[in-house]
Design an enzyme around this catalytic site. Structure first.
Site, PDB file in Angstrom:
ATOM      1  N   ALA A  71       2.517  -9.187  -3.779  1.00  0.00           N
ATOM      2  CA  ALA A  71       3.701  -9.056  -2.947  1.00  0.00           C
ATOM      3  C   ALA A  71       3.836  -7.579  -2.570  1.00  0.00           C
ATOM      4  O   ALA A  71       3.310  -6.701  -3.261  1.00  0.00           O
ATOM      5  CB  ALA A  71       4.928  -9.532  -3.706  1.00  0.00           C
ATOM      6  N   GLY A 116       1.007 -11.660  -6.436  1.00  0.00           N
ATOM      7  CA  GLY A 116       1.242 -12.759  -5.503  1.00  0.00           C
ATOM      8  C   GLY A 116      -0.038 -13.290  -4.873  1.00  0.00           C
ATOM      9  O   GLY A 116      -0.098 -14.462  -4.485  1.00  0.00           O
ATOM     10  N   GLU A 119      -1.437 -15.630  -7.375  1.00  0.00           N
ATOM     11  CA  GLU A 119      -0.566 -16.815  -7.375  1.00  0.00           C
ATOM     12  C   GLU A 119      -0.846 -17.700  -6.146  1.00  0.00           C
ATOM     13  O   GLU A 119      -0.821 -18.929  -6.229  1.00  0.00           O
ATOM     14  CB  GLU A 119       0.892 -16.364  -7.415  1.00  0.00           C
ATOM     15  CG  GLU A 119       1.215 -15.658  -8.726  1.00  0.00           C
ATOM     16  CD  GLU A 119       2.568 -14.958  -8.714  1.00  0.00           C
ATOM     17  OE1 GLU A 119       2.750 -14.008  -7.913  1.00  0.00           O
ATOM     18  OE2 GLU A 119       3.450 -15.350  -9.482  1.00  0.00           O
ATOM     19  N   GLU A 139       2.042  -7.489 -12.641  1.00  0.00           N
ATOM     20  CA  GLU A 139       3.477  -7.241 -12.422  1.00  0.00           C
ATOM     21  C   GLU A 139       4.121  -6.433 -13.541  1.00  0.00           C
ATOM     22  O   GLU A 139       5.014  -5.623 -13.295  1.00  0.00           O
ATOM     23  CB  GLU A 139       4.221  -8.576 -12.247  1.00  0.00           C
ATOM     24  CG  GLU A 139       4.017  -9.222 -10.884  1.00  0.00           C
ATOM     25  CD  GLU A 139       2.779 -10.107 -10.800  1.00  0.00           C
ATOM     26  OE1 GLU A 139       1.923 -10.042 -11.709  1.00  0.00           O
ATOM     27  OE2 GLU A 139       2.663 -10.865  -9.825  1.00  0.00           O
TER      28      GLU A 139
HETATM   29  N1  CAA Z   1       2.205  -3.764  -1.797  1.00  0.00           N
HETATM   30  C1  CAA Z   1       2.279  -2.845  -0.814  1.00  0.00           C
HETATM   31  N2  CAA Z   1       1.259  -2.071  -0.434  1.00  0.00           N
HETATM   32  C2  CAA Z   1       0.091  -2.228  -1.096  1.00  0.00           C
HETATM   33  C3  CAA Z   1      -0.071  -3.161  -2.124  1.00  0.00           C
HETATM   34  C4  CAA Z   1       1.046  -3.961  -2.475  1.00  0.00           C
HETATM   35  N3  CAA Z   1       0.983  -4.918  -3.413  1.00  0.00           N
HETATM   36  N4  CAA Z   1      -1.341  -3.080  -2.594  1.00  0.00           N
HETATM   37  C5  CAA Z   1      -1.942  -2.119  -1.864  1.00  0.00           C
HETATM   38  N5  CAA Z   1      -1.085  -1.613  -0.957  1.00  0.00           N
HETATM   39  C6  CAA Z   1      -1.348  -0.572   0.025  1.00  0.00           C
HETATM   40  C7  CAA Z   1      -1.375   0.802  -0.627  1.00  0.00           C
HETATM   41  O1  CAA Z   1      -0.051   1.317  -0.773  1.00  0.00           O
HETATM   42  C8  CAA Z   1      -2.205   1.593   0.365  1.00  0.00           C
HETATM   43  O2  CAA Z   1      -1.377   1.922   1.476  1.00  0.00           O
HETATM   44  P1  CAA Z   1      -1.495   3.440   2.117  1.00  0.00           P
HETATM   45  O3  CAA Z   1      -2.903   3.528   2.629  1.00  0.00           O
HETATM   46  O4  CAA Z   1      -0.452   3.403   3.199  1.00  0.00           O
HETATM   47  O5  CAA Z   1      -1.209   4.391   1.007  1.00  0.00           O
HETATM   48  C9  CAA Z   1      -3.208   0.566   0.865  1.00  0.00           C
HETATM   49  O6  CAA Z   1      -2.650  -0.704   0.564  1.00  0.00           O
HETATM   50  C10 CAA Z   1      -4.554   0.680   0.181  1.00  0.00           C
HETATM   51  O7  CAA Z   1      -4.328   0.605  -1.229  1.00  0.00           O
HETATM   52  P2  CAA Z   1      -4.863   1.713  -2.269  1.00  0.00           P
HETATM   53  O8  CAA Z   1      -4.992   3.033  -1.602  1.00  0.00           O
HETATM   54  O9  CAA Z   1      -4.003   1.636  -3.481  1.00  0.00           O
HETATM   55  O10 CAA Z   1      -6.320   1.127  -2.555  1.00  0.00           O
HETATM   56  P3  CAA Z   1      -7.171   1.321  -3.896  1.00  0.00           P
HETATM   57  O11 CAA Z   1      -8.539   0.816  -3.573  1.00  0.00           O
HETATM   58  O12 CAA Z   1      -7.043   2.695  -4.422  1.00  0.00           O
HETATM   59  O13 CAA Z   1      -6.487   0.337  -4.966  1.00  0.00           O
HETATM   60  C11 CAA Z   1      -5.505  -1.727  -5.698  1.00  0.00           C
HETATM   61  C12 CAA Z   1      -6.493  -1.044  -4.742  1.00  0.00           C
HETATM   62  C13 CAA Z   1      -6.023  -1.598  -7.137  1.00  0.00           C
HETATM   63  C14 CAA Z   1      -5.427  -3.200  -5.309  1.00  0.00           C
HETATM   64  C15 CAA Z   1      -4.131  -1.040  -5.586  1.00  0.00           C
HETATM   65  O14 CAA Z   1      -3.767  -0.993  -4.206  1.00  0.00           O
HETATM   66  C16 CAA Z   1      -3.035  -1.742  -6.313  1.00  0.00           C
HETATM   67  O15 CAA Z   1      -2.946  -1.627  -7.528  1.00  0.00           O
HETATM   68  N6  CAA Z   1      -2.150  -2.471  -5.591  1.00  0.00           N
HETATM   69  C17 CAA Z   1      -1.008  -3.123  -6.177  1.00  0.00           C
HETATM   70  C18 CAA Z   1      -1.394  -4.363  -6.969  1.00  0.00           C
HETATM   71  C19 CAA Z   1      -0.172  -4.977  -7.611  1.00  0.00           C
HETATM   72  O16 CAA Z   1       0.468  -4.409  -8.450  1.00  0.00           O
HETATM   73  N7  CAA Z   1       0.173  -6.218  -7.196  1.00  0.00           N
HETATM   74  C20 CAA Z   1       1.303  -6.949  -7.711  1.00  0.00           C
HETATM   75  C21 CAA Z   1       2.472  -6.766  -6.817  1.00  0.00           C
HETATM   76  S1  CAA Z   1       3.967  -7.434  -7.491  1.00  0.00           S
HETATM   77  C22 CAA Z   1       3.910  -9.093  -7.141  1.00  0.00           C
HETATM   78  O17 CAA Z   1       2.949  -9.594  -6.568  1.00  0.00           O
HETATM   79  C23 CAA Z   1       5.112  -9.854  -7.570  1.00  0.00           C
HETATM   80  C24 CAA Z   1       5.020 -11.312  -7.426  1.00  0.00           C
HETATM   81  O18 CAA Z   1       4.446 -12.014  -8.240  1.00  0.00           O
HETATM   82  C25 CAA Z   1       5.693 -11.973  -6.319  1.00  0.00           C
END
Ligand code: CAA
Length: 265
Positions: A71, A116, A119, A139
């Site tokens: 998400a 998400g 999921e 999360e």
């Molecule tokens: N939400 C918003 N933006 C996201 C995102 C997310 N979940 N995942 C990645 N992005 C964005 C980053 O902010 C980045 O944007 P910018 O270029 O504008 O800075 C872009 O995508 C590329 O990401 P990274 O630079 O971080 O890429 P990376 O290769 O260094 O890392 C990754 C990749 C490990 C997937 C890392 O992006 C990451 O950890 N993302 C978040 C994963 C996460 O925590 N997901 C769970 C979300 S909570 C949820 O999903 C709740 C639910 O159950 C409903």
């Protein structure tokens, strides 16, 4: 691609005969699920549900890196309690629509399937993945829990202990681990992912649509009931199929040694 598809459409659709390929298309944010993307996905699902030309759906993410990285964290950061709960329910509704679509939906996991995104994959009927795909429910690293069904569907699929290991650590896991635990049914070379997913989908599309719908319903109804009740539901659904033209056609085709031509009637 459909005639009015536009490049910045958040969920692209391309039909190949009876198979529709949906591509979540927000690659700069690793296809993170924000509200507009979820709404567009919901629209696509409504469109597919009533499109009798489509028998099977494949779901993937655009770009090299991600299926869906979760998400949208930037969108969620300032939510209050009510907004967060509403967002979780809205996401669960979209994923429930996938699970109950009435047509098989296969996830083709091309990269990160986190939060998400994991999921979303769990709501599909099964998943195949690139050897480079990565999975997890991170999360807790953000101070929250999965909100789109992860605590429920993952535990049902891989068992309480494995699910809690994933959810409590928030670790990211490789494709081999996802295969070992049964989250995905097959791993393929990255460039083979879509060809293999589409080939499986085309094969499923030749099978009886009413039988597929019944199979999905009975398997899903069986999650939450004692075995004896599930078996009764199975027998009832098996029986009902014998009033369909598809059953007559399927069995006649077998005896006449020809491929069946199912109409979904
Ligand atoms: N939400 C918003 N933006 C996201 C995102 C997310 N979940 N995942 C990645 N992005 C964005 C980053 O902010 C980045 O944007 P910018 O270029 O504008 O800075 C872009 O995508 C590329 O990401 P990274 O630079 O971080 O890429 P990376 O290769 O260094 O890392 C990754 C990749 C490990 C997937 C890392 O992006 C990451 O950890 N993302 C978040 C994963 C996460 O925590 N997901 C769970 C979300 S909570 C949820 O999903 C709740 C639910 O159950 C409903």
């Amino acid at each position: 691609m459909e005639p009015n598809a536009i490049a910045d459409d958040l969920v692209l659709r391309r039909d190949e005969g009876p198979v529709a390929l949906l591509t979540l298309n927000r690659p700069k944010a690793l296809n993170a699920l924000n509200q507009p993307l979820l709404q567009r996905l919901a629209e696509r699902l409504r469109e597919l549900a009533v499109d009798s030309n489509v028998r099977v759906v494949v779901l993937t993410g655009s770009g090299e890196k991600a299926f869906v990285a979760g998400a949208d964290i930037a969108e969620m950061a300032d939510y209050d309690v009510a907004t967060a709960q509403h967002f979780a329910l809205a996401g669960q509704n979209v994923l429930n629509h996938i699970a109950t679509l009435g047509k098989p939906m296969i996830a083709a996991v091309n990269g990160f399937a986190l939060g998400g995104g994991c999921e979303l994959m769990l709501a599909c009927d099964f998943a195949i993945a690139s050897q480079r795909a990565k999975f997890g429910l991170p999360e807790v690293t953000l101070g929250v829990i999965p909100g789109f069904g992860g605590t429920q569907r993952l535990a049902r699929l891989i068992g309480r202990h494995n699910a809690l290991r994933w959810i409590l650590t928030g670790d990211v896991h490789g494709a081999d681990e996802a295969l070992r635990l049964g989250l995905v049914t097959q791993l393929v070379e990255p460039e083979q992912l879509l060809p293999v997913a589409l080939e499986i989908a085309q094969r499923i599309a030749t099978r009886g649509p009413l039988a597929m719908l019944a199979a999905k319903q009975v398997v899903d109804q069986g999650w939450d009931v004692p075995l004896a009740d599930g078996l009764r539901k199975e027998a009832a659904a098996f029986g009902k199929l014998f009033r369909t033209q598809d059953q007559k056609e399927g069995m006649a085709a077998f005896m006449q040694k020809r491929p069946a031509k199912f109409t979904g009637n």
